[in-house]
Design a protein around this motif. Structure first.
Motif, PDB file in Angstrom:
ATOM      1  N   LEU A 149       0.818  -1.212   0.000  1.00 31.40           N
ATOM      2  CA  LEU A 149       0.000   0.000   0.000  1.00 31.40           C
ATOM      3  C   LEU A 149       0.852   1.263   0.000  1.00 31.40           C
ATOM      4  CD1 LEU A 149      -2.712  -1.106   2.581  1.00 31.40           C
ATOM      5  CD2 LEU A 149      -2.749  -1.359   0.114  1.00 31.40           C
ATOM      6  N   ILE A 150       1.804   1.296  -0.891  1.00 28.94           N
ATOM      7  CA  ILE A 150       2.679   2.453  -1.041  1.00 28.94           C
ATOM      8  C   ILE A 150       2.632   2.832  -2.519  1.00 28.94           C
ATOM      9  CG2 ILE A 150       5.133   3.089  -1.126  1.00 28.94           C
ATOM     10  CD1 ILE A 150       5.548   1.535   1.413  1.00 28.94           C
ATOM     11  N   PRO A 151       2.631   4.119  -2.857  1.00 27.98           N
ATOM     12  CA  PRO A 151       2.636   4.479  -4.285  1.00 27.98           C
ATOM     13  C   PRO A 151       3.827   3.846  -5.006  1.00 27.98           C
ATOM     14  CG  PRO A 151       2.250   6.422  -2.933  1.00 27.98           C
ATOM     15  CD  PRO A 151       2.574   5.305  -1.986  1.00 27.98           C
ATOM     16  N   SER A 396     -10.351  -0.816   8.684  1.00 20.29           N
ATOM     17  CA  SER A 396     -10.311  -0.435   7.280  1.00 20.29           C
ATOM     18  C   SER A 396     -10.828  -1.582   6.417  1.00 20.29           C
ATOM     19  CB  SER A 396      -8.897  -0.041   6.857  1.00 20.29           C
ATOM     20  OG  SER A 396      -7.992  -1.056   7.183  1.00 20.29           O
TER      21      SER A 396
END
Lengths: 414, 117
Positions: A149-151, A396
């Motif tokens: 979940l990191i660009p 989430s």
């Protein structure tokens, strides 16, 4: 595509990754240039991923990759030589490839040394798992970024920085000496387990599911390369216990099912047996490390396969041992949950009170879910309502959120 | 550090997913707000009325121009915001992922540029 076709495809890809990782590790161990080794093999690896699933796996995968890599490398070197004369790095890499291609059967497996370099204390902790996934398995920055979940651009930059650091900071490519081994191995195991945990928590996400498989494969690799290390076996067992329960953690409607309510029939029996065997092998010298204890806790949880009930007294005792090793509030939280099953909800709540002021718990969803659960069982409805509300707000995952909302609604019916 | 969470999504979808509740806030948002407050992260947050109520103002060559509607006509609109306190970008992104809107829209995370003095 048919299931068999998929199976063959995955098998071919597996061989390609196995061979790729071994070659990257071999080249990088000699030059300490990870990025260079990856560059040298990138195109060959890409064509292997493309052609092997259809054409079949070659007899000697290493030799196949080396032949293709060498051809491309020589072309590239020739092109680049005309522009920047005497680029040592290209020359060196070309020589390495020549050497390796001459004796592809004699290439030693240096993947363990590469893993130790990737999980070196000088490498930022959060980047150790991505580094191992990229260098050993050849996963792309895009795939890794999706799971973490990191660009993608950010992940790419961080990977490049970490590789530069390995080269510039003189991080060694070696298996640490006996006295340093436990600590350093722990960093390797932690990185692999972090990759697994990513793949475990993100549900219904293809990138994450796949990451869990890759982490297990890496766990097996470490066990095979360090057969005498009980902690490596302990961690692999821990991953397999969790993996065995994967099909049971959602019901037919996709709703979250807590461990104690899971349908035992959905647990994957062969994986459970494999985990139990690994744990027994690891404990032969006596249980010592964190992963072995955590795996033992899992083993006690799934005892209800046989006895109909989890072995709560043993679980509490094991958490006591783990707490002495880690002194972590998360362990206190898990221990409190086990205590609640053994001694009743008030005991759990009293134990949870001891970490109530810990700032880390304020936005830690599992803490509030546990508080809600035991407050509800203790008949403290208002407290339970508030705790469930916070747990919902901190989730989430839609399935977990729905489960907690259901628990909160049930307070009014009970 | 301060971060702005900007909630983007299709207005129609947004109205369907979280209809305006006359008796109070939508329960999922209520839970999210309470978690933000309890963790000491909440600085401000509001839902915005639909872009049909928007007006855009600019001054060109000394003349004030007022346009009906949002700044840009897009498929997705800005529907609300949170201003939060978080230790770093990763923590801010965790909060963005917990926002109910992340399930159907997009939550953009923007670090606030602190002004000096």
């Amino acid at each position: 595509m048919s299931e068999i076709g998929n199976e063959a495809r995955r098998a071919a890809e597996r061989v390609a990754r196995d061979s790729y990782g071994r070659l990257v590790a071999f080249l990088a161990a000699r030059t300490r240039d990870v990025a260079g080794a990856e560059d040298a093999l990138a195109e060959a690896f890409a064509s292997a991923l493309k052609s092997w699933p259809d054409d079949g796996v070659p007899d000697n995968p290493d030799a196949w990759l080396l032949t293709v890599a060498r051809r491309r490398q020589t072309d590239a070197a020739r092109r680049r030589y005309t522009r920047t004369a005497g680029e040592v790095h290209i020359q060196l890499m070309a020589e390495e490839l020549e050497d390796a291609a001459a004796h592809p059967d004699a290439i030693p497996d240096r993947r363990l040394a590469l893993m130790f370099a990737c999980a070196h204390p000088a490498i930022e902790r959060g980047m150790r798992a991505p580094m191992i996934l990229q260098t050993i398995l050849g996963l792309t920055a895009i795939d890794i970024a999706a799971a973490f979940l990191i660009p993608p651009a950010t992940m790419g930059q961080r990977l490049v920085r970490a590789k530069t650091r390995i080269k510039d900071a003189g991080i060694p490519f070696s298996i640490p000496e006996r006295e340093d081994l436990p600590d350093r191995l722990d960093a390797v195991l932690e990185a692999i387990y972090a990759a697994y945990a990513k793949g475990w928590t993100e549900i219904g996400d293809a990138a994450a599911d796949r990451l869990a498989d890759e982490a297990i494969w890496l766990g097996r690799l470490v066990v095979s390369l360090l057969p005498d290390e009980p902690e490596a076996k302990g961690m692999l067992a821990l991953m397999l216990y969790a993996e065995a329960r994967r099909p049971a953690r959602r019901d037919a409607d996709g709703l979250y099912v807590p461990l104690e309510q899971q349908d035992i029939a959905l647990w994957d029996e062969p994986q459970v047996m494999a985990a139990e065997a690994l744990l027994r092998a690891a404990n032969r010298a006596g249980p010592t490390g964190r992963y072995q204890i955590e795996a033992a806790i899992q083993s006690a949880h799934i005892a209800r396969r046989v006895t109909g009930q989890a072995n709560w007294p043993t679980i509490v005792t094991l958490y006591d041992v783990l707490l002495q090793l880690t002194n972590s509030p998360v362990v206190i939280l898990n221990r409190a949950a086990a205590l609640g099953e053994r001694d009743g909800p008030e005991a759990a709540l009293t134990s949870l009170d001891t970490i109530a002021d810990d700032k880390r718990m304020a936005d830690y969803q599992p803490y509030w879910a546990a508080r809600g659960h035991f407050a509800a069982r203790a008949g403290r409805k208002d407290e339970a309502h508030e705790a469930f509300t916070l747990a919902i707000g901190l989730s989430s995952d839609e399935a977990v959120r729905q489960y907690l909302s259901g628990q909160r609604t049930a307070l009014n019916d009970g | 550090m301060k971060f702005m969470l900007l909630i983007h999504g299709n207005e129609q979808a947004m109205m369907a997913a979280t209809p305006v509740n006359p008796t109070g806030m939508n329960p999922e948002y209520a839970a999210y707000n309470e978690a933000l407050i309890k963790a000491g992260a909440m600085l401000a947050g509001d839902r915005l009325r639909p872009t049909t109520t928007a007006a855009s103002v600019r001054i060109r060559n000394g003349k004030t121009e007022v346009l009906d509607g949002p700044y840009a006509e897009t498929k997705e609109q800005l529907g609300g915001y949170y201003l939060i306190e978080a230790a770093d970008m990763d923590a801010a992104m965790d909060w963005a992922g917990r926002c109910p809107a992340a399930q159907w829209g997009t939550v953009e995370v923007r670090p606030v540029w602190p002004t000096q003095g």
